[in-house]
Design a protein around this motif. Structure first.
Motif, PDB file in Angstrom:
ATOM      1  N   ILE A  21      -2.907   2.043  -1.163  1.00  0.00           N
ATOM      2  CA  ILE A  21      -3.152   1.083  -0.079  1.00  0.00           C
ATOM      3  C   ILE A  21      -4.645   0.904   0.176  1.00  0.00           C
ATOM      4  CG2 ILE A  21      -2.893   0.702   2.407  1.00  0.00           C
ATOM      5  CD1 ILE A  21      -0.093   2.023   2.130  1.00  0.00           C
ATOM      6  N   ALA A  24      -6.162  -0.826  -2.835  1.00  0.00           N
ATOM      7  CA  ALA A  24      -5.730  -2.226  -2.842  1.00  0.00           C
ATOM      8  C   ALA A  24      -6.508  -3.041  -1.813  1.00  0.00           C
ATOM      9  CB  ALA A  24      -4.228  -2.319  -2.564  1.00  0.00           C
ATOM     10  N   LEU A  28      -8.886  -6.041  -2.711  1.00  0.00           N
ATOM     11  CA  LEU A  28      -8.652  -7.362  -2.133  1.00  0.00           C
ATOM     12  C   LEU A  28      -9.899  -7.895  -1.446  1.00  0.00           C
ATOM     13  CD1 LEU A  28      -5.083  -6.863  -0.619  1.00  0.00           C
ATOM     14  CD2 LEU A  28      -5.702  -8.526  -2.376  1.00  0.00           C
ATOM     15  N   LEU A 293      -3.747 -11.315  -6.271  1.00  0.00           N
ATOM     16  CA  LEU A 293      -2.625 -10.380  -6.225  1.00  0.00           C
ATOM     17  C   LEU A 293      -2.731  -9.322  -7.327  1.00  0.00           C
ATOM     18  CD1 LEU A 293       0.401 -12.720  -5.404  1.00  0.00           C
ATOM     19  CD2 LEU A 293      -0.889 -11.246  -3.857  1.00  0.00           C
ATOM     20  N   ILE A 296      -3.950  -5.815  -6.567  1.00  0.00           N
ATOM     21  CA  ILE A 296      -2.991  -4.822  -6.066  1.00  0.00           C
ATOM     22  C   ILE A 296      -2.421  -4.026  -7.240  1.00  0.00           C
ATOM     23  CG2 ILE A 296      -0.806  -4.484  -4.828  1.00  0.00           C
ATOM     24  CD1 ILE A 296      -1.436  -7.063  -3.282  1.00  0.00           C
ATOM     25  N   LEU A 338       5.376  -9.121  -5.349  1.00  0.00           N
ATOM     26  CA  LEU A 338       4.171  -9.936  -5.572  1.00  0.00           C
ATOM     27  C   LEU A 338       4.521 -11.290  -6.184  1.00  0.00           C
ATOM     28  CD1 LEU A 338       1.652  -7.274  -6.956  1.00  0.00           C
ATOM     29  CD2 LEU A 338       1.764  -8.218  -4.647  1.00  0.00           C
ATOM     30  N   SER A 378       3.014  -6.250 -13.704  1.00  0.00           N
ATOM     31  CA  SER A 378       3.088  -5.173 -12.714  1.00  0.00           C
ATOM     32  C   SER A 378       3.754  -3.921 -13.273  1.00  0.00           C
ATOM     33  CB  SER A 378       3.853  -5.644 -11.469  1.00  0.00           C
ATOM     34  OG  SER A 378       3.153  -6.681 -10.830  1.00  0.00           O
TER      35      SER A 378
END
Length: 456
Positions: A21, A24, A28, A293, A296, A338, A378
């Motif tokens: 988290i 990420a 971001l 995205l 992530i 996502l 992913s």
């Protein structure tokens, strides 16, 4: 020692999701530094947007190189962290920092000597090249700053220090946004500078990033104490030759793998750019959201590498296997979320840009294609880069990227665009196809468990 198929240790989930988290969020926000340039320039003019997007293809290669050097450092340092040998982490960081600086200087020289030739690789439009040269003239200096700060942040991540990178990224984003708004559009009495104003904002933000991370490591960090051991002396000491050899053995396959893929991506963009100006604008917009995205997914890879490397360093091989199996399932679940997010939000996101009708329709179609691609990516990226490569098996990813990128994707993309002359949307499918079929060899390698290597 865990012998369950999936990990039941609550501490594993706590550590992984905390790392994921925070990394990420950091990714971001960090990506938003470039995203701001795109959004603000997109509302300024389409030629300025395309010029910045073209230069960002060069930055993409720099970014992948920086990530590769950092990933090699994390793969080794996380294992030393599992053994609590921080002195070796200092040695490794000195080696990696030296290599980063060498590459950064070479890239800046190339951007200074042959800027127009580099930009012409990605577009033939004189207007876009002219805007790109202005942008690159300042942005090239950020490459050195970025490669150093990224390496230092990777070192901190390998010892599970991640919050500072998020704070740095937030400060950088705010700085870049304020300067961009002021200088691109000429607000608060400042001149209207367009794309040059965006470059000044990014350069200022990158400078601030490096200053903050260097001060943190020098004054606050207590785990590694990087500057407490005469870093330059340690790096080049005769007895440190083995460390150079060990690092390069891990780093070179990772760097080759990263470059094999990184060089192909701008070339794929160039294929679209040579089809039409609408295609390059649409690809710039859709790729921006996809990359947004994707950070992530990169965060999942980064967190996985630290967790798996630490397990290997601690010597618990059964725990490595159960943690890895758990991570692979988490990867797929996040990928589906996502993909749905990208598909559902495509209309509101596209409304932020001033594109002509043809470019807007193409961008919408591109995003639908990339929604499907997101699921495959992913899974294959976190497993191949985070788990397999993070555990020390660096040659697998290199071989897989070489075969898939240059043996399949590039020929397929060129044939689709220039021989079969397929619709642009199908060319995008060909360009992104590796994110789907890579999943098969990654799954087979993952299930063999031959990727578990002790590097320390």
């Amino acid at each position: 020692m865990s012998t369950t198929f999936f990990t039941r240790d609550k501490n594993f989930y706590k550590i992984f999701f905390r790392l994921m988290i925070v990394v990420a969020l950091q990714n971001l926000v960090a990506y938003s530094v470039n995203m701001l340039d795109n959004i603000m320039l997109g509302s300024y003019s389409q030629s300025a947007l395309s010029g910045a997007a073209t230069v960002n293809q060069i930055f993409f290669i720099v970014n992948q190189l920086a990530l590769s050097i950092g990933n090699a450092l994390v793969a080794m340092s996380s294992q030393y962290w599992g053994k609590k040998e921080t002195g070796q982490i200092r040695n490794l960081t000195g080696v990696a920092l030296t290599i980063s600086m060498m590459f950064a200087v070479v890239i800046v020289v190339l951007c200074s000597v042959i800027p127009e030739q580099l930009l012409r690789i990605f577009t033939t439009s004189p207007e876009i090249i002219a805007e790109g040269k202005v942008y690159l003239g300042l942005l090239k200096w950020t490459f050195i700053l970025f490669m150093i700060s990224n390496l230092l942040i990777a070192m901190l991540r390998s010892v599970e220090t991640v919050k500072i990178s998020f704070i740095i990224s937030v400060i950088s984003l705010i700085t870049n946004g304020c300067i961009n708004y002021t200088l691109i559009f000429g607000k608060f009495g400042f001149p209207e500078m367009g794309i040059r104003g965006a470059a000044i904002g990014t350069l200022t933000a990158r400078t601030l990033e490096l200053l903050i991370v260097a001060c943190y490591i020098w004054k606050i960090d207590k785990k590694v104490r990087l500057f407490g051991g005469k870093l330059l002396h340690i790096t080049f000491a005769p007895e440190n030759k083995k460390m150079w050899g060990a690092y390069l053995k891990v780093a070179l396959p990772i760097m080759c793998s990263g470059m094999i893929w990184a060089i192909s991506v701008p070339m794929q963009t160039a294929i679209l750019g040579h089809l039409s100006s609408d295609a390059i604008a649409a690809n710039s917009v859709s790729s921006t959201f996809f990359q947004y995205l994707k950070v992530i997914v990169i965060a999942i890879s980064s967190a996985s590498a630290v967790v798996v490397g630490k397990d290997i360093g601690a010597g618990d091989i059964e725990r490595v296997k159960s943690d890895a199996r758990t991570l692979s399932v988490i990867d797929v679940c996040i990928g589906i979320v996502l993909a749905l997010l990208l598909f559902v939000l495509r209309k509101p996101l596209l409304s932020m840009y001033k594109l002509n009708d043809t470019a807007a329709v193409l961008a919408d179609h591109f995003i639908m294609v990339m929604s499907g691609v997101m699921i495959g990516m992913s899974y294959q990226m976190p497993v191949s880069v985070g788990i397999i490569q993070g555990a020390g098996d660096t040659k697998f990813s290199m071989c897989m990227n070489l075969i898939s990128t240059w043996g399949i994707v590039m020929p397929l993309s060129l044939l689709s665009a220039f021989v079969w002359k397929l619709p642009v949307e199908l060319v995008v499918v060909a360009v992104q196809s590796d994110q789907l079929f890579k999943g098969i060899p990654v799954f087979l390698r993952f299930r063999s468990y031959k990727w578990i290597h002790k590097l320390t």
